[in-house]
Design an enzyme around this catalytic site. Structure first.
Site, PDB file in Angstrom:
ATOM      1  N   VAL A 243     -18.217 -65.103  -6.813  1.00  0.00           N
ATOM      2  CA  VAL A 243     -18.260 -63.745  -6.275  1.00  0.00           C
ATOM      3  C   VAL A 243     -17.141 -62.964  -6.950  1.00  0.00           C
ATOM      4  O   VAL A 243     -15.973 -63.261  -6.728  1.00  0.00           O
ATOM      5  CB  VAL A 243     -18.066 -63.739  -4.745  1.00  0.00           C
ATOM      6  CG1 VAL A 243     -18.261 -62.342  -4.187  1.00  0.00           C
ATOM      7  CG2 VAL A 243     -19.004 -64.726  -4.074  1.00  0.00           C
ATOM      8  N   CYS A 244     -17.487 -61.979  -7.770  1.00  0.00           N
ATOM      9  CA  CYS A 244     -16.477 -61.376  -8.637  1.00  0.00           C
ATOM     10  C   CYS A 244     -16.605 -59.857  -8.679  1.00  0.00           C
ATOM     11  O   CYS A 244     -17.608 -59.279  -8.259  1.00  0.00           O
ATOM     12  CB  CYS A 244     -16.610 -61.905 -10.068  1.00  0.00           C
ATOM     13  SG  CYS A 244     -16.647 -63.702 -10.179  1.00  0.00           S
ATOM     14  N   THR A 245     -15.566 -59.218  -9.217  1.00  0.00           N
ATOM     15  CA  THR A 245     -15.599 -57.795  -9.529  1.00  0.00           C
ATOM     16  C   THR A 245     -15.112 -57.616 -10.958  1.00  0.00           C
ATOM     17  O   THR A 245     -14.039 -58.106 -11.311  1.00  0.00           O
ATOM     18  CB  THR A 245     -14.695 -56.987  -8.574  1.00  0.00           C
ATOM     19  OG1 THR A 245     -15.131 -57.184  -7.229  1.00  0.00           O
ATOM     20  CG2 THR A 245     -14.742 -55.509  -8.921  1.00  0.00           C
TER      21      THR A 245
ATOM     22  N   ASN B 216     -21.675 -58.075  -7.444  1.00  0.00           N
ATOM     23  CA  ASN B 216     -22.724 -59.102  -7.495  1.00  0.00           C
ATOM     24  C   ASN B 216     -24.082 -58.569  -7.051  1.00  0.00           C
ATOM     25  O   ASN B 216     -24.931 -59.334  -6.580  1.00  0.00           O
ATOM     26  CB  ASN B 216     -22.333 -60.309  -6.636  1.00  0.00           C
ATOM     27  CG  ASN B 216     -21.042 -60.948  -7.085  1.00  0.00           C
ATOM     28  OD1 ASN B 216     -19.978 -60.641  -6.545  1.00  0.00           O
ATOM     29  ND2 ASN B 216     -21.101 -61.804  -8.091  1.00  0.00           N
TER      30      ASN B 216
ATOM     31  N   ARG C 231     -17.988 -54.540  -1.940  1.00  0.00           N
ATOM     32  CA  ARG C 231     -16.748 -54.355  -2.696  1.00  0.00           C
ATOM     33  C   ARG C 231     -16.876 -53.220  -3.705  1.00  0.00           C
ATOM     34  O   ARG C 231     -15.892 -52.676  -4.166  1.00  0.00           O
ATOM     35  CB  ARG C 231     -16.398 -55.664  -3.420  1.00  0.00           C
ATOM     36  CG  ARG C 231     -15.893 -56.766  -2.516  1.00  0.00           C
ATOM     37  CD  ARG C 231     -16.071 -58.145  -3.133  1.00  0.00           C
ATOM     38  NE  ARG C 231     -17.452 -58.588  -3.088  1.00  0.00           N
ATOM     39  CZ  ARG C 231     -18.113 -59.083  -4.130  1.00  0.00           C
ATOM     40  NH1 ARG C 231     -17.521 -59.197  -5.312  1.00  0.00           N
ATOM     41  NH2 ARG C 231     -19.365 -59.473  -3.997  1.00  0.00           N
TER      42      ARG C 231
END
Length: 382
Positions: free
Chosen positions: A138-140, A316, A329
């Site tokens: 889970v990333c930005t 995501n 996010r």
């Protein structure tokens, strides 16, 4: 109800529990750089990896220095997995996963064998450590162009969702075990840098990297029912026409000669798992998010200054759809980007964005800041 909706609800429920322990969305932070305070672990250690060595010997120094941390990480995974199917999952890992190694593409298969030999960790467990990133991260990530045409690329890498909530410390078990394994690696051939990457000791794929003067690259998971677990199962059963995401990322960093070359490879290669590839170049307008299914490319979303789009930002979820409301996010990150404005964007102000909750959260293992033309690279462990 669609399976995708059910998965979103399940993901969001677990993700929300982590957010409740670290606070909800907050006002955009500023003046966070240089980082400080009790949560800042420091700059990440650099290692040199010699691509001229046999693959089985390339990671020896890294693993010798990080063996204790890697053993602790693998044990934490085993402790979690031991509760499934009356412990039979561990038996599967130790006895069946080693058989997969020789089916993996070269040189990754030989590097994994070398990791197991140096660390003393059973081969199947090293294989597990190298494939579970295909299933859930889970990333930005964000690529931005300033008023002078400089391209910046930054990311938070979040990992460990579903993997052991520590109710005493209010942390994710696997996330905390991963943090000491974060390393910077300078990949060299003939004593010259080919690319640089941030990775986890014991992991041979790449999730974050820079090819100096040419391009920067990060990879985020794309939530889909047709996810990485499907591709892995197909691989085990003998259907092996797709590329492992992190192996492709590393191959592109090692071999692509330009932004356009990298974009074409990332867009056209069949994958084991759906993904977002976030790519930054060295010229104006060179920044994009490539939205992938396992089979094809759905969209390439690029910086377009004439349209007022001076950055592209990916978490995501597909950028043309609203993020799931319990795991949003994107909106806080975009709010902070727009507040900074293109005139004031720098790597330092990007760090402010990535330091604002919930962009920064209990799952964040590290933050990367990259600028390709000057080869500025800083990785900060949270």
């Amino acid at each position: 109800m669609k399976l995708s909706s059910l998965r979103h609800i399940f993901i969001a429920f677990i993700y929300l529990s982590s957010q409740l322990s670290c606070g909800t969305a907050e006002e955009c932070r500023d003046s966070m750089y240089p980082p400080k305070g009790p949560t800042f672990k420091g700059n990440v250690t650099w290692y040199t990896l010699n691509l001229d060595l046999p693959p089985s010997e390339r990671w020896t120094r890294v693993i010798k220095e990080k063996k204790a941390e890697l053993v602790a990480m693998i044990q934490a995974i085993k402790d979690l997995a031991g509760g499934f199917f009356h412990g039979k999952l561990i038996h599967l890992v130790d006895n069946e996963l080693p058989l997969i190694v020789d089916t993996l593409p070269y040189p990754f298969n030989e590097e994994i064998k070398g990791l197991a030999a140096v660390s003393g960790i059973p081969l199947g467990e090293v294989v597990l450590f190298n494939i579970f990133y295909e299933v859930f991260t889970v990333c930005t990530s964000v690529v931005v162009e300033d008023l002078k045409g400089n391209i910046y690329h930054a990311r938070n890498l979040d990992f460990g969702l579903f993997m052991g909530w520590d109710r005493t410390n209010h942390t994710w078990t696997i996330t905390e075990k991963l943090k000491p394994l974060v390393v910077n690696v300078d990949f060299k051939r003939y004593n010259r840098t080919v690319f640089k990457s941030t990775s986890f000791a014991g992991y041979v794929g790449m999730l974050t990297g820079i090819r100096p003067k040419e391009f920067t690259l990060t990879m985020n998971e794309r939530f889909s029912v047709d996810g990485g677990y499907i591709g892995i199962l197909e691989w085990i059963l003998g259907k092996r026409d797709g590329m492992w995401m992190s192996f492709l990322t590393r191959r592109v960093l090692e071999n692509a000669t330009s932004y356009e070359d990298a974009k074409n490879q990332l867009a056209q290669t069949k994958l084991l798992a759906p993904a977002y590839f976030i790519l930054g170049g060295n010229q104006t307008g060179q920044g994009c998010v490539i939205t992938r299914t396992r089979i094809n490319t759905l969209d390439i979303w690029e910086i377009a200054l004439k349209l007022g789009r001076w950055y592209v930002l990916e978490t995501n979820y597909d950028h043309w759809e609203e993020p799931f409301f319990l795991d949003d996010r994107r909106t806080p990150a975009m709010k902070c980007m727009n507040k900074i404005t293109q005139a004031n964007i720098t790597l330092q102000t990007l760090y402010d964005v990535l330091s604002t909750k919930p962009v920064l959260n209990k799952l964040t293992t590290y933050t990367s800041l990259m600028e390709v033309s000057t080869v500025l690279w800083e990785v900060l462990s949270t």
